[in-house]
Design a protein around this motif. Structure first.
Motif, short mmCIF file in Angstrom:
data_model
loop_
_atom_site.label_atom_id
_atom_site.label_comp_id
_atom_site.label_asym_id
_atom_site.label_seq_id
_atom_site.Cartn_x
_atom_site.Cartn_y
_atom_site.Cartn_z
N ARG A 119 0.81 -1.22 0.00
CA ARG A 119 0.00 0.00 0.00
C ARG A 119 0.85 1.27 0.00
N VAL A 120 2.17 1.12 0.08
CA VAL A 120 3.05 2.28 0.21
C VAL A 120 3.89 2.42 -1.05
N ALA A 121 3.73 3.56 -1.74
CA ALA A 121 4.51 3.83 -2.95
C ALA A 121 5.87 4.41 -2.60
N SER A 122 5.94 5.21 -1.55
CA SER A 122 7.22 5.77 -1.10
C SER A 122 7.05 6.27 0.32
N LEU A 123 8.17 6.53 0.98
CA LEU A 123 8.18 7.10 2.33
C LEU A 123 8.98 8.39 2.32
N THR A 124 8.47 9.38 3.05
CA THR A 124 9.26 10.56 3.42
C THR A 124 9.17 10.67 4.94
N LEU A 125 10.31 10.59 5.61
CA LEU A 125 10.36 10.57 7.06
C LEU A 125 11.03 11.84 7.56
N ILE A 126 10.26 12.69 8.22
CA ILE A 126 10.73 14.01 8.65
C ILE A 126 10.87 14.04 10.16
N SER A 127 12.04 14.45 10.66
CA SER A 127 12.27 14.56 12.11
C SER A 127 11.86 13.27 12.82
N SER A 128 12.24 12.14 12.24
CA SER A 128 11.80 10.86 12.77
C SER A 128 12.99 10.04 13.26
N SER A 129 12.70 8.81 13.68
CA SER A 129 13.72 7.96 14.28
C SER A 129 13.37 6.49 14.04
N PRO A 130 14.37 5.63 13.95
CA PRO A 130 14.09 4.20 13.89
C PRO A 130 13.89 3.60 15.28
N GLY A 131 14.15 4.38 16.32
CA GLY A 131 14.15 3.83 17.67
C GLY A 131 15.35 2.91 17.85
N ASP A 132 15.53 2.43 19.06
CA ASP A 132 16.62 1.49 19.32
C ASP A 132 16.10 0.07 19.28
N ALA A 133 16.87 -0.82 18.64
CA ALA A 133 16.47 -2.22 18.57
C ALA A 133 16.34 -2.82 19.96
N ASP A 134 17.20 -2.39 20.87
CA ASP A 134 17.14 -2.83 22.26
C ASP A 134 17.09 -1.60 23.15
N PRO A 135 15.90 -1.19 23.62
CA PRO A 135 15.80 0.03 24.43
C PRO A 135 16.66 0.00 25.69
N GLU A 136 17.02 -1.21 26.16
CA GLU A 136 17.85 -1.31 27.35
C GLU A 136 19.32 -0.99 27.05
N ARG A 137 19.69 -1.05 25.78
CA ARG A 137 21.08 -0.78 25.38
C ARG A 137 21.06 0.19 24.20
N TRP A 218 11.16 -2.13 15.99
CA TRP A 218 11.23 -2.64 14.62
C TRP A 218 12.52 -2.24 13.89
N ARG A 219 13.46 -1.63 14.59
CA ARG A 219 14.64 -1.14 13.90
C ARG A 219 15.36 -2.24 13.12
N GLY A 220 15.40 -3.45 13.66
CA GLY A 220 16.06 -4.54 12.97
C GLY A 220 15.38 -4.95 11.68
N ARG A 221 14.15 -4.49 11.48
CA ARG A 221 13.40 -4.84 10.26
C ARG A 221 13.50 -3.77 9.18
N LEU A 222 14.20 -2.67 9.47
CA LEU A 222 14.26 -1.59 8.48
C LEU A 222 14.76 -2.05 7.10
N PRO A 223 15.72 -3.00 7.01
CA PRO A 223 16.13 -3.46 5.68
C PRO A 223 15.01 -4.11 4.87
N GLU A 224 13.89 -4.47 5.54
CA GLU A 224 12.76 -5.03 4.82
C GLU A 224 12.01 -3.97 4.01
N ILE A 225 12.18 -2.71 4.36
CA ILE A 225 11.50 -1.64 3.63
C ILE A 225 12.17 -1.48 2.27
N ARG A 226 11.41 -1.70 1.22
CA ARG A 226 11.98 -1.68 -0.13
C ARG A 226 11.44 -0.53 -0.98
N VAL A 227 10.62 0.34 -0.41
CA VAL A 227 10.08 1.45 -1.20
C VAL A 227 11.06 2.61 -1.16
N PRO A 228 11.05 3.46 -2.18
CA PRO A 228 11.93 4.64 -2.15
C PRO A 228 11.67 5.48 -0.90
#
Length: 297
Positions: A119-137, A218-228
């Motif tokens: 459902r996603v043709a592209s992403l534009t991410l403004i002032s955003s973050s991937p978060g930490d894969a492990d919030p404890e570290r 979900w930071r570890g899943r970011l490589p799954e995003i394949r849209v521009p």
């Protein structure tokens, strides 16, 4: 062309405003924490639509004219907000859309791309973050201590006093602004008054998103995003330092990074022209010819 609608979706009613012509590529604008659709200025939307885009902005849950929960008790999480975005596309008959997410809206947009990739043709991410894969570290820098102290020491507004709430919104806008340019208090106060005036429950609007229960990182899943993907981040972001944007650009395959040299957290009107130009180029269909430049005057 402009139109508005109140959509009844599972678990929510959302107020949506559309700019531009039906049939043009859809751009869905997703606001950040505690922000209604006015986070996307009307003029910004008009200029995007002038580039032959169908632009949708909306009040997310607990903001503006959409569904509200009691203060401190939101009954939804980020996955529900991602489902709301899909519900809006369904209601407008859009098979896919270009998602433009600001701050928490960028997080929601990432989840949409991961859970509904078709459902996603592209992403534009403004002032955003991937978060930490492990919030404890954590590996990404937190909000600077000085900013945390300012937020902590700021007195809560009197929720029944519209001027008091507007003052608090102006305080937040000033905190978000970049340090390299003058703060436009007049524009901030005008928008703050409109935000307060149209809110179903302004206390819920400004607090409930902070009470939303966390979801699995979900930071570890970011490589799954394949849209521009286009990442836009201010060099002087005082909430999410620039390293957050750089991490997104590095970890999403093929992402393009746009740093705003004087930018803070969010979009200053003085950065609209280059950002709109980038978004129009980023969302141009391959079969489309040159776009109108009326949008980037």
């Amino acid at each position: 062309m402009r139109e508005t609608a109140t959509l009844r979706l599972p678990g929510s009613e959302l107020f949506v405003e559309a700019f531009g012509e039906q049939g043009d590529p859809v751009v869905l604008l997703v606001s950040g924490t505690g922000a209604c659709m006015l986070a996307w200025d009307q003029e910004f939307c008009i200029r995007l639509a002038a580039g032959r885009r169908r632009v949708l902005r909306y009040d997310g849950r607990d903001t503006g004219r959409s569904t509200t929960c009691p203060p401190g008790s939101p009954d939804y999480n980020l996955h529900d907000l991602a489902s709301d975005a899909i519900g809006i596309l369904d209601a407008f008959g859009a098979r896919e859309a270009h998602l433009v997410g600001l701050s928490q809206g960028g997080a929601v947009s990432q989840l949409v791309a991961l859970t509904h990739p078709g459902r996603v043709a592209s992403l534009t991410l403004i002032s955003s973050s991937p978060g930490d894969a492990d919030p404890e570290r954590p590996t990404l820098p937190p909000t600077p201590l000085k900013t945390q102290v300012e937020l902590h020491n700021a007195p809560w507004p009197q929720w029944s006093d519209q001027d008091s709430v507007a003052d608090y919104i102006v305080f937040l806008d000033r905190l978000h602004a970049g340090l390299g340019r003058d703060f436009d208090e007049c524009s901030s106060r005008d928008r703050a008054r409109r935000v307060v005036g149209r809110a179903g429950n302004i206390e819920s609007s400004l607090t409930n998103h902070y009470y939303v229960e966390p979801v699995t990182p979900w930071r570890g899943r970011l490589p799954e995003i394949r849209v521009p993907t286009l990442v836009v981040h201010g060099a002087h972001d005082r909430l999410l330092p620039l390293e957050h944007g750089l991490a997104l650009a590095r970890e999403i395959r093929g992402a393009k990074m746009m740093t705003l040299p004087l930018g803070g957290h969010g979009l200053d009107h003085r950065d609209w022209a280059p950002v709109i130009s980038e978004i129009l180029g980023h969302t141009r269909p391959t079969e489309e010819g040159f776009l109108s430049h009326a949008a980037v005057r």
